[in-house]
Design a protein around this motif. Sequence first.
Motif, PDB file in Angstrom:
ATOM      1  N   LEU A 128      11.030   7.980  17.112  1.00  0.00           N
ATOM      2  CA  LEU A 128      11.093   9.260  17.692  1.00  0.00           C
ATOM      3  C   LEU A 128      12.007  10.053  16.452  1.00  0.00           C
ATOM      4  CD1 LEU A 128      11.756  10.078  20.824  1.00  0.00           C
ATOM      5  CD2 LEU A 128       9.569  10.533  19.740  1.00  0.00           C
ATOM      6  N   CYS A 129      13.059   8.753  16.282  1.00  0.00           N
ATOM      7  CA  CYS A 129      14.292   9.198  15.008  1.00  0.00           C
ATOM      8  C   CYS A 129      14.748   8.614  14.009  1.00  0.00           C
ATOM      9  CB  CYS A 129      15.657   9.468  16.072  1.00  0.00           C
ATOM     10  SG  CYS A 129      16.373   7.963  16.675  1.00  0.00           S
ATOM     11  N   GLY A 130      14.135   7.523  13.947  1.00  0.00           N
ATOM     12  CA  GLY A 130      14.020   6.302  12.735  1.00  0.00           C
ATOM     13  C   GLY A 130      15.150   5.982  12.251  1.00  0.00           C
ATOM     14  N   ASP A 131      15.886   5.893  13.248  1.00  0.00           N
ATOM     15  CA  ASP A 131      17.486   5.798  13.066  1.00  0.00           C
ATOM     16  C   ASP A 131      18.528   4.614  14.019  1.00  0.00           C
ATOM     17  OD1 ASP A 131      20.724   4.912  12.643  1.00  0.00           O
ATOM     18  OD2 ASP A 131      20.569   7.513  11.515  1.00  0.00           O
ATOM     19  N   TRP A 132      18.302   3.302  14.309  1.00  0.00           N
ATOM     20  CA  TRP A 132      18.848   2.548  15.085  1.00  0.00           C
ATOM     21  C   TRP A 132      19.766   3.290  16.168  1.00  0.00           C
ATOM     22  CZ3 TRP A 132      15.514  -0.423  17.663  1.00  0.00           C
ATOM     23  CH2 TRP A 132      14.457  -0.534  17.086  1.00  0.00           C
ATOM     24  N   ASP A 148      22.326   5.515  20.176  1.00  0.00           N
ATOM     25  CA  ASP A 148      22.867   6.491  20.954  1.00  0.00           C
ATOM     26  C   ASP A 148      22.654   7.218  22.140  1.00  0.00           C
ATOM     27  OD1 ASP A 148      24.863   5.540  19.881  1.00  0.00           O
ATOM     28  OD2 ASP A 148      25.224   7.087  18.013  1.00  0.00           O
ATOM     29  N   ALA A 149      21.213   7.166  21.813  1.00  0.00           N
ATOM     30  CA  ALA A 149      20.140   8.421  22.680  1.00  0.00           C
ATOM     31  C   ALA A 149      20.154   7.621  23.982  1.00  0.00           C
ATOM     32  CB  ALA A 149      18.911   8.837  22.314  1.00  0.00           C
ATOM     33  N   THR A 150      19.760   5.992  24.003  1.00  0.00           N
ATOM     34  CA  THR A 150      19.901   5.561  24.459  1.00  0.00           C
ATOM     35  C   THR A 150      20.758   5.057  25.860  1.00  0.00           C
ATOM     36  OG1 THR A 150      17.613   4.103  23.627  1.00  0.00           O
ATOM     37  CG2 THR A 150      17.985   3.053  25.681  1.00  0.00           C
ATOM     38  N   HIS A 151      21.627   4.817  25.025  1.00  0.00           N
ATOM     39  CA  HIS A 151      23.019   4.769  26.515  1.00  0.00           C
ATOM     40  C   HIS A 151      23.246   6.118  27.020  1.00  0.00           C
ATOM     41  CE1 HIS A 151      25.416   1.757  23.284  1.00  0.00           C
ATOM     42  NE2 HIS A 151      25.347   1.477  24.923  1.00  0.00           N
ATOM     43  N   GLU A 152      23.256   7.650  26.023  1.00  0.00           N
ATOM     44  CA  GLU A 152      23.724   8.338  26.657  1.00  0.00           C
ATOM     45  C   GLU A 152      22.229   8.715  27.766  1.00  0.00           C
ATOM     46  OE1 GLU A 152      25.943  10.739  26.654  1.00  0.00           O
ATOM     47  OE2 GLU A 152      24.928  12.537  28.072  1.00  0.00           O
ATOM     48  N   TYR A 187      11.112   8.415  33.867  1.00  0.00           N
ATOM     49  CA  TYR A 187      11.877   9.789  34.658  1.00  0.00           C
ATOM     50  C   TYR A 187      13.223   9.304  33.257  1.00  0.00           C
ATOM     51  CZ  TYR A 187      15.954  12.564  35.256  1.00  0.00           C
ATOM     52  OH  TYR A 187      16.585  13.720  35.101  1.00  0.00           O
ATOM     53  N   ALA A 188      13.136   7.499  33.213  1.00  0.00           N
ATOM     54  CA  ALA A 188      13.972   7.751  32.176  1.00  0.00           C
ATOM     55  C   ALA A 188      13.075   7.852  30.979  1.00  0.00           C
ATOM     56  CB  ALA A 188      14.467   5.822  32.442  1.00  0.00           C
ATOM     57  N   ARG A 189      12.398   7.770  30.597  1.00  0.00           N
ATOM     58  CA  ARG A 189      11.329   7.826  29.462  1.00  0.00           C
ATOM     59  C   ARG A 189      11.886   9.481  28.444  1.00  0.00           C
ATOM     60  NH1 ARG A 189       6.549   6.506  30.411  1.00  0.00           N
ATOM     61  NH2 ARG A 189       7.129   3.983  28.762  1.00  0.00           N
ATOM     62  N   LYS A 190      11.354   9.615  30.045  1.00  0.00           N
ATOM     63  CA  LYS A 190      11.523  11.335  29.543  1.00  0.00           C
ATOM     64  C   LYS A 190      12.799  12.180  28.980  1.00  0.00           C
ATOM     65  CE  LYS A 190      10.995  16.170  31.853  1.00  0.00           C
ATOM     66  NZ  LYS A 190      10.335  16.443  33.152  1.00  0.00           N
ATOM     67  N   VAL A 191      14.551  11.202  29.964  1.00  0.00           N
ATOM     68  CA  VAL A 191      15.663  11.242  29.432  1.00  0.00           C
ATOM     69  C   VAL A 191      15.202  10.910  27.996  1.00  0.00           C
ATOM     70  CG1 VAL A 191      17.884  10.945  30.355  1.00  0.00           C
ATOM     71  CG2 VAL A 191      16.357  11.401  32.161  1.00  0.00           C
ATOM     72  N   VAL A 192      15.622   9.802  27.617  1.00  0.00           N
ATOM     73  CA  VAL A 192      15.881   8.907  26.600  1.00  0.00           C
ATOM     74  C   VAL A 192      14.377  10.052  25.482  1.00  0.00           C
ATOM     75  CG1 VAL A 192      14.646   7.705  24.953  1.00  0.00           C
ATOM     76  CG2 VAL A 192      15.920   7.117  27.132  1.00  0.00           C
ATOM     77  N   LEU A 217      15.367  13.809  21.011  1.00  0.00           N
ATOM     78  CA  LEU A 217      15.156  15.284  20.427  1.00  0.00           C
ATOM     79  C   LEU A 217      16.382  16.217  20.033  1.00  0.00           C
ATOM     80  CD1 LEU A 217      11.522  15.693  21.897  1.00  0.00           C
ATOM     81  CD2 LEU A 217      12.578  14.390  19.642  1.00  0.00           C
ATOM     82  N   GLU A 218      17.219  16.036  21.378  1.00  0.00           N
ATOM     83  CA  GLU A 218      17.929  17.116  21.071  1.00  0.00           C
ATOM     84  C   GLU A 218      18.771  16.348  19.997  1.00  0.00           C
ATOM     85  OE1 GLU A 218      20.296  16.667  24.729  1.00  0.00           O
ATOM     86  OE2 GLU A 218      18.981  18.608  25.985  1.00  0.00           O
ATOM     87  N   ALA A 219      19.214  15.565  19.818  1.00  0.00           N
ATOM     88  CA  ALA A 219      20.131  14.812  19.107  1.00  0.00           C
ATOM     89  C   ALA A 219      19.837  15.286  17.236  1.00  0.00           C
ATOM     90  CB  ALA A 219      20.557  13.302  19.351  1.00  0.00           C
ATOM     91  N   LEU A 220      18.317  15.064  17.233  1.00  0.00           N
ATOM     92  CA  LEU A 220      17.727  15.280  16.378  1.00  0.00           C
ATOM     93  C   LEU A 220      17.747  16.896  15.752  1.00  0.00           C
ATOM     94  CD1 LEU A 220      14.265  13.861  16.251  1.00  0.00           C
ATOM     95  CD2 LEU A 220      16.098  13.252  14.640  1.00  0.00           C
ATOM     96  N   ARG A 221      17.995  17.392  17.005  1.00  0.00           N
ATOM     97  CA  ARG A 221      17.782  18.885  16.281  1.00  0.00           C
ATOM     98  C   ARG A 221      19.560  19.698  16.135  1.00  0.00           C
ATOM     99  NH1 ARG A 221      14.589  20.605  20.347  1.00  0.00           N
ATOM    100  NH2 ARG A 221      16.365  20.144  22.379  1.00  0.00           N
ATOM    101  N   ARG A 222      20.510  18.839  15.877  1.00  0.00           N
ATOM    102  CA  ARG A 222      21.817  19.217  16.150  1.00  0.00           C
ATOM    103  C   ARG A 222      22.212  18.652  14.787  1.00  0.00           C
ATOM    104  NH1 ARG A 222      22.843  17.412  21.560  1.00  0.00           N
ATOM    105  NH2 ARG A 222      23.681  15.498  20.945  1.00  0.00           N
TER     106      ARG A 222
END
Lengths: 177, 270
Positions: free
Chosen positions: A26-30, A35-39, A60-65, A70-75
């Motif tokens: 989704l973001c192209g950056d490990w 970070d997103a998976t941790h969060e 549900y986990a996938r939805k949170v990830v 996507l939130e992080a990408l917007r920021r």
Amino acid sequence: MGDSEQEYIDFVTHHANALCRTAYLLCGDWRRAEDATHEALIRMYRLWPRMQKRHGLKAYARKVVVTTTLEALRRKSSREVVADSAQFHATPDLADPLGRLESRMVIHEALAELPPRQRACVVLRYFDQLSVVETAEALGVRPGTVKSQTLRALDKLRAHPGLADSFDLAAIGRGTV
Amino acid sequence: MTTRDLHDLLDSASERLDPFSPDPVALAAAGRRRARTHRVVMSGAVGLVAASVLTVASLAGAALKETSPPPAVVPAPDRATPAHTDLCSLSDNYAATERNHPWARQVATYWTTKVLELSDEDGTMTVRQSPDGTRHAYCVAGVPVDGIPTGGTGSTVVNQGIITPETQIVRYWAHGCGKASPRTYRNGRGSDYGKVDTCLGIRFSFAGKLPPGVTRVRLKGLGQDIDARQAGGFWAARVYTVEGLRGLKDPIVLTMYNAGGKQVFSKKYD
């Protein structure tokens, strides 16, 4: 350590890598993906006692990830430049290592050119192999939106020079989404 | 191309040498902290709202009586500053480190005490101490190639043999050129696509806190056999491979020895 906590630990142990791979596509950056998976996994811990009573923990986990990524990408600052880490994590392929690497770079480039929502549809539908309804649930949109976004994404992938040269995408998306 | 082919392509594109395996115990601990904070915030919210109302009311009253000086102009962050290439993680809590760019930038800027530093053609690795001296962080700075900062996050080893969360071993990778010249880099996007890349290697950085009794940390592999540098109770080492793209043909073996020369820990990275 209680059973609930042990089950959480087991879940993290077995699913963290798969969730991280989805986030990466989704973001192209490990780094961001991790970070997103941790969060997402930390958020899940707080909800874990309630979630255990339901089915579909992985969904549900996938939805949170997905949401977190996507939130992080917007920021994400438009000035930040990150390396295309796919180059560093290629797996040995003695038959054609550079050709294989080239394919990865092409798909990364093609994904990067899609808007985040369309990219998410492609990744969830064709990497995680979710149904239209499951994808809609993961993204919090209607199934019709998933269908239209997926078709647009596939049209763009077909038009991508790297993929058009190498693959025939015509078979995908026409009446299958 | 079928959906199966597209799946395989995406699957291949997200493969990596070292699967992401965060420390679940550390994540659970971070989750507990988050839950506690959430409860405290929620219980304090009502009181805070009431206090805020009173404060605003009193400030408004004061403003009617006197003219305040104009507020100081706070300069906006310099958005033109190039992206920082330092990747930082807490030495004893890699998984729960607030590993976002602002935090890393803050550490790289303000944690100026360097307990240990290693430099080479591809950048540096430092062990930094917080200003209050209570925490340490590992930071890796990659050299930008063609103006593009490169680098990637690492992985961690805990609860294996003598390695505990406190002495966890972290490994980062960064795009490496070694001694290649000229250093050109293809990022696979836009006009750079197709440019010949002379930097096909990886520079791995390893670091950790010395476990009790360990006096020597050795890394062997990729044609290199080096002793990690030690200082202030920490160790760090950097290893370069030009073959990173195709996987590690020759695994890196990290070995720890005690004062008697006896091997007390070994970990193979392949």
